[in-house]
Design a protein around this motif. Structure first.
Motif, mmCIF file in Angstrom:
data_model
loop_
_atom_site.group_PDB
_atom_site.id
_atom_site.type_symbol
_atom_site.label_atom_id
_atom_site.label_comp_id
_atom_site.label_asym_id
_atom_site.label_seq_id
_atom_site.Cartn_x
_atom_site.Cartn_y
_atom_site.Cartn_z
ATOM 1 N N GLU A 54 0.825 -1.210 0.000
ATOM 2 C CA GLU A 54 0.000 0.000 0.000
ATOM 3 C C GLU A 54 0.860 1.261 0.000
ATOM 4 O OE1 GLU A 54 -2.386 -0.525 3.435
ATOM 5 O OE2 GLU A 54 -3.823 -1.898 2.461
ATOM 6 N N THR A 55 1.953 1.242 0.784
ATOM 7 C CA THR A 55 2.820 2.416 0.848
ATOM 8 C C THR A 55 3.510 2.655 -0.479
ATOM 9 O OG1 THR A 55 3.203 1.925 3.184
ATOM 10 C CG2 THR A 55 4.679 3.514 2.147
ATOM 11 N N LEU A 56 3.982 1.600 -1.117
ATOM 12 C CA LEU A 56 4.617 1.756 -2.430
ATOM 13 C C LEU A 56 3.626 2.311 -3.460
ATOM 14 C CD1 LEU A 56 6.900 -1.378 -2.889
ATOM 15 C CD2 LEU A 56 7.580 1.016 -2.900
ATOM 16 N N GLU A 57 2.413 1.806 -3.434
ATOM 17 C CA GLU A 57 1.389 2.303 -4.363
ATOM 18 C C GLU A 57 1.123 3.784 -4.126
ATOM 19 O OE1 GLU A 57 -3.227 1.294 -5.728
ATOM 20 O OE2 GLU A 57 -2.260 0.187 -4.106
ATOM 21 N N SER A 58 1.026 4.170 -2.858
ATOM 22 C CA SER A 58 0.792 5.580 -2.523
ATOM 23 C C SER A 58 1.950 6.457 -2.987
ATOM 24 C CB SER A 58 0.595 5.718 -1.012
ATOM 25 O OG SER A 58 0.484 7.069 -0.642
ATOM 26 N N ILE A 59 3.176 5.990 -2.772
ATOM 27 C CA ILE A 59 4.352 6.775 -3.167
ATOM 28 C C ILE A 59 4.392 6.946 -4.678
ATOM 29 C CG2 ILE A 59 6.880 6.676 -3.326
ATOM 30 C CD1 ILE A 59 6.894 5.536 -0.520
ATOM 31 N N ASN A 60 4.124 5.900 -5.424
ATOM 32 C CA ASN A 60 4.173 5.991 -6.879
ATOM 33 C C ASN A 60 3.065 6.890 -7.428
ATOM 34 O OD1 ASN A 60 6.442 4.318 -7.595
ATOM 35 N ND2 ASN A 60 5.273 2.595 -6.815
ATOM 36 N N LEU A 61 1.882 6.837 -6.819
ATOM 37 C CA LEU A 61 0.809 7.743 -7.236
ATOM 38 C C LEU A 61 1.173 9.198 -6.953
ATOM 39 C CD1 LEU A 61 -2.369 5.783 -6.057
ATOM 40 C CD2 LEU A 61 -1.623 6.201 -8.405
ATOM 41 N N LYS A 62 1.792 9.422 -5.791
ATOM 42 C CA LYS A 62 2.196 10.783 -5.447
ATOM 43 C C LYS A 62 3.290 11.267 -6.389
ATOM 44 C CE LYS A 62 1.483 11.868 -1.410
ATOM 45 N NZ LYS A 62 1.384 11.974 0.071
ATOM 46 N N GLN A 63 4.194 10.376 -6.787
ATOM 47 C CA GLN A 63 5.250 10.747 -7.724
ATOM 48 C C GLN A 63 4.665 11.131 -9.079
ATOM 49 O OE1 GLN A 63 8.616 10.924 -6.936
ATOM 50 N NE2 GLN A 63 8.678 11.972 -8.902
ATOM 51 N N MET A 64 3.620 10.414 -9.505
ATOM 52 C CA MET A 64 2.949 10.761 -10.753
ATOM 53 C C MET A 64 2.320 12.148 -10.649
ATOM 54 S SD MET A 64 1.151 7.092 -11.616
ATOM 55 C CE MET A 64 0.199 7.813 -12.972
ATOM 56 N N GLY A 65 1.720 12.461 -9.501
ATOM 57 C CA GLY A 65 1.149 13.792 -9.305
ATOM 58 C C GLY A 65 2.207 14.884 -9.341
ATOM 59 N N ILE A 66 3.374 14.596 -8.764
ATOM 60 C CA ILE A 66 4.465 15.573 -8.793
ATOM 61 C C ILE A 66 4.938 15.806 -10.221
ATOM 62 C CG2 ILE A 66 6.873 15.928 -8.111
ATOM 63 C CD1 ILE A 66 6.197 14.625 -5.461
ATOM 64 N N ASP A 67 5.033 14.741 -10.992
ATOM 65 C CA ASP A 67 5.446 14.884 -12.395
ATOM 66 C C ASP A 67 4.445 15.736 -13.176
ATOM 67 O OD1 ASP A 67 7.637 13.346 -11.840
ATOM 68 O OD2 ASP A 67 6.728 11.468 -12.557
ATOM 69 N N ASP A 68 3.142 15.508 -12.946
ATOM 70 C CA ASP A 68 2.118 16.327 -13.609
ATOM 71 C C ASP A 68 2.243 17.788 -13.197
ATOM 72 O OD1 ASP A 68 1.154 14.076 -14.824
ATOM 73 O OD2 ASP A 68 -0.462 13.752 -13.372
ATOM 74 N N LEU A 69 2.535 18.024 -11.928
ATOM 75 C CA LEU A 69 2.676 19.395 -11.437
ATOM 76 C C LEU A 69 3.874 20.080 -12.092
ATOM 77 C CD1 LEU A 69 1.574 21.513 -9.520
ATOM 78 C CD2 LEU A 69 3.010 20.566 -7.726
ATOM 79 N N LYS A 70 4.963 19.350 -12.253
ATOM 80 C CA LYS A 70 6.118 19.922 -12.939
ATOM 81 C C LYS A 70 5.771 20.304 -14.373
ATOM 82 C CE LYS A 70 9.793 17.625 -10.318
ATOM 83 N NZ LYS A 70 10.901 16.642 -10.375
ATOM 84 N N ALA A 71 4.996 19.463 -15.046
ATOM 85 C CA ALA A 71 4.586 19.774 -16.421
ATOM 86 C C ALA A 71 3.731 21.043 -16.455
ATOM 87 C CB ALA A 71 3.815 18.593 -17.010
#
Length: 394
Positions: A54-71
């Motif tokens: 669950e923690t890994l899934e949460s971290i990867n989803l948050k990383q995707m959100g950060i990438d979108d924010l950078k874009a």
């Protein structure tokens, strides 16, 4: 004499029964305790693996959100550049319009255009000619007025553009602040994840050690108990054989010398002492050495260029469990590595895949090679072989 022998045999039989009962009780008690501890530990490990997944899934989803924010930030910065260019162009246009109006007003003040316009109206031949000349003069004045209105409108547009730029800058700053906050939260979750993983490895190590110790203890106790039982059985057999020999000797003596039957000759009495029992060779105690579990410390923020392939637990002849015991149906974010290059248990950031656990091995995974587990079999087959730069997280 016979009475004493019967007592000795009863004592030996009782001792053998006592040893057998003791062995059964000890084994039953320790095995029950071991089974309970094993079930409890397995439940704890399963819970930890679920938490890790669950923690890994949460971290990867948050990383995707950060990438979108950078874009989004990049797009906003490009828009700011375009807006600044438009503002500069608008400033140049307004300056040009103002210069034209200034020239026009100065020309009107130093020329006789106004007086000439009045004279032109007075020189009209008739009323229709007067109307036409008045219309022309009105058009000229309207053109001047339109230029003034256009200049005012352009100034208003400039103000609006500047306000829009200020709003975009505030939006970018807010996005940057959010990005920093998300990055901090991500780092904290990574730290928590490493702690959970370390606890999981500790529990696994303790279970293996306790199981090996318990198995060694049970083997030693069983060997000792078997040796004691064999010693008691051998002593009992020796007593019976001695009693039989004494009875045979007594019959032979009675038949050959009936006159001596009334004498006080007695067959020698055999008594089983502690020294006779101790003389029986005791079987050696078997000692089982518990395997030593070592843990390899995780690398510290190291980047590595690797050749990456992919596999799936849904492939034929593959199971749900990795070489380290991770259940892929619970925690699918796992990669196979060469433990001499990437320590087992490390957290690895793989571009396009996410943050995963180095929790599996493979015969073909040697050197700078990794194998990514994917839940989707078609995606794993389509992945092929790629060269990636991965990061072994601190």
């Amino acid at each position: 004499m016979n009475h004493k022998k019967r007592i000795g045999k009863l004592m030996l039989a009782g001792l053998a029964a006592s040893l057998t009962l003791s062995i059964t009780q000890v084994q039953g008690s320790t095995l029950d305790t071991l089974t309970q501890e094993e079930q409890k530990t397995e439940a704890q490990i399963a819970s930890v693996e679920v938490t890790i997944g669950e923690t890994l899934e949460s971290i990867n989803l948050k990383q995707m959100g950060i990438d979108d924010l950078k874009a989004q930030i990049d797009a906003t910065e490009e828009s700011q550049i375009e807006t600044k260019a438009a503002i500069e162009a608008q400033k140049a246009l307004i300056a040009s319009r103002k210069e034209q109006l200034k020239t026009r007003l100065v020309a009107l003040q130093i020329s006789d255009a106004t007086k000439n316009q009045v004279l032109m109206l007075l020189d009209s031949e008739n009323f229709a000619d007067f109307i036409n000349k008045a219309y022309v003069i009105s058009q000229l004045q309207s053109a001047d007025n339109e230029q003034i209105k256009t200049a005012i409108s352009e100034e208003e547009k400039l103000v609006a553009l500047e306000e829009q730029l200020a709003d975009e800058i505030q939006t970018v700053k807010a996005a940057e602040s959010r990005l920093k906050s998300e990055s901090t939260a991500l780092a904290e979750e990574l730290t928590s994840l490493k702690g959970i993983l370390s606890d999981n490895q500790t529990v696994l190590s303790q279970v293996k050690t306790e199981y090996a110790d318990e198995a060694a203890r049970l083997a030693a106790e069983e060997a000792q108990a078997n040796a004691d039982a064999e010693a008691v059985a051998a002593a009992s057999k020796a007593a019976e054989e001695q009693q039989l020999a004494e009875s045979s000797s007594a019959v032979a003596v009675a038949e050959s010398a009936s006159s001596a039957a009334s004498s006080s000759v007695q067959a020698p009495v055999s008594q089983i002492t502690d020294s006779s029992v101790a003389a029986v060779v005791t079987a050696p105690v078997v000692t089982v050495t518990a395997p030593t579990v070592t843990e390899t410390p995780a690398a510290q923020g190291k980047t590595l260029v690797v050749s990456a392939t992919a596999y799936s637990r849904h492939e034929a002849e593959l199971s749900n469990f990795t070489a380290t015991g991770i259940d892929l149906s619970v925690n699918p974010m796992v990669i196979a590595v060469d433990p001499s290059v990437i320590p087992l248990g490390s957290l690895v950031n793989v571009p396009g895949y996410g943050i995963a656990i180095a929790g599996d091995t493979g015969g073909a995974i040697v050197g700078n090679k990794i194998d990514l587990h994917m839940e989707n079999l078609n995606a794993a087959l389509a992945f092929g072989r790629q060269t990636l730069t991965i990061t072994i997280l601190q």
